[in-house]
Scaffold this motif. Structure first.
Motif, short mmCIF file in Angstrom:
data_model
loop_
_atom_site.label_atom_id
_atom_site.label_comp_id
_atom_site.label_asym_id
_atom_site.label_seq_id
_atom_site.Cartn_x
_atom_site.Cartn_y
_atom_site.Cartn_z
N LYS A 1 3.86 -80.36 2.26
CA LYS A 1 3.02 -81.55 1.97
C LYS A 1 2.60 -81.55 0.50
O LYS A 1 2.28 -80.49 -0.06
N TYR A 2 2.60 -82.74 -0.07
CA TYR A 2 2.24 -82.97 -1.49
C TYR A 2 3.28 -82.41 -2.47
O TYR A 2 3.12 -82.54 -3.67
N HIS A 3 4.32 -81.76 -1.98
CA HIS A 3 5.35 -81.25 -2.89
C HIS A 3 6.59 -82.13 -2.79
O HIS A 3 6.90 -82.66 -1.73
N PRO A 4 7.30 -82.29 -3.91
CA PRO A 4 8.39 -83.26 -3.94
C PRO A 4 9.62 -82.81 -3.14
O PRO A 4 9.75 -81.63 -2.78
N VAL A 5 10.49 -83.75 -2.92
CA VAL A 5 11.75 -83.52 -2.22
C VAL A 5 12.51 -82.34 -2.83
O VAL A 5 13.09 -81.51 -2.11
N GLU A 6 12.46 -82.22 -4.16
CA GLU A 6 13.19 -81.14 -4.84
C GLU A 6 12.66 -79.75 -4.41
O GLU A 6 13.42 -78.78 -4.37
N ALA A 7 11.38 -79.69 -4.13
CA ALA A 7 10.80 -78.42 -3.69
C ALA A 7 11.35 -78.04 -2.31
O ALA A 7 11.68 -76.87 -2.06
#
Ligand SMILES: *Cc1c(COP(=O)(O)O)cnc(C)c1O
Length: 218
Positions: free
Chosen positions: A24-30
């Motif tokens: 959660k709150y972290h981008p797709v790349e993460a």
């Protein structure tokens, strides 16, 4: 680095402890970085953010909804969600049953318990949960599968206090397992432990930890 963080967390887990990488709150790349290391179970707490990630990312990811879920949002995630971890009312369970039936699915859920002292923590009290199980309507829900319990400990540095809450969760799990789910192999999940307390949680019997910032924050 996500790769190193993830592998450190994994190395610290006991055999049989399931890791939910809370993205959660972290981008797709993460998520992609963790996926590249073989991680397949991810946790999200907002429906719209999850929708974007679900649409974009590989379909063999197992998404767990770990946040408070409003009943009017259930229909959006019902077609694809693997597990809804924070089921805190019969009303929500009924809505999951209804939407899962429409999708011709059985959705795995956990019962969220309120054991921490803070007012802000969500979940059912142990007595509310006992009353809900005793009342029995859940037994007629063939599209919901109760797989265990979930809780969050108090947000404190007081390890003794956190430990007491984890052990109370363990006791409650054993109680309802014996009373209602003794012959139910699916009822096996004890979901507690986050970045700051997952090591303690696994010492106290958790077999399912939800770790976010420890993996995804630089
Ligand atoms: C955000 C969240 C987590 C992960 O928290 P971290 O401290 O980032 O590990 C775990 N469980 C729930 C319910 C959350 O909302």
């Amino acid at each position: 680095m996500i790769k190193d963080n993830l592998n450190e967390v994994r190395a610290s887990l006991k055999d049989g402890v399931c890791l939910v990488a809370v993205s959660k709150y972290h981008p797709v790349e993460a998520v992609e970085a963790a996926y590249a290391e073989g991680q397949r179970i991810f946790g999200e707490s907002r429906e719209q953010e999850l929708r974007v990630k679900y649409d974009t990312l590989p379909k063999d990811i197992q998404w767990h909804f770990i946040g408070h879920l409003q009943t009017n949002k259930v229909k959006y995630i019902a077609p694809y969600i693997t597990m809804i971890e924070a089921v805190d009312s019969l009303k929500l369970m009924k809505e999951i049953e209804k939407q899962a039936e429409k999708c011709n699915r059985v959705i795995d859920i956990l019962l969220e318990l309120h054991l921490a002292q803070e007012e802000t923590k969500s979940g059912m009290t142990l007595d509310e949960c006992r009353a809900m199980l005793k009342e029995g309507e859940w037994k007629n829900m063939s599209h919901v599968r109760i797989c265990g319990i979930m809780m969050m400990a108090s947000n404190t540095d007081d390890e003794e206090k956190i430990k007491k809450e984890f052990l109370a969760a363990n006791d409650f799990y054993n109680e309802i397992k014996a009373q209602y789910f003794a012959n139910d192999k699916a009822f096996a999940v004890k979901s507690y432990g986050m970045s700051h307390d997952y090591l303690l949680a696994q010492e106290c019997g958790s077999n399912h930890v939800r770790v976010g910032s420890r993996i995804f924050s630089e």
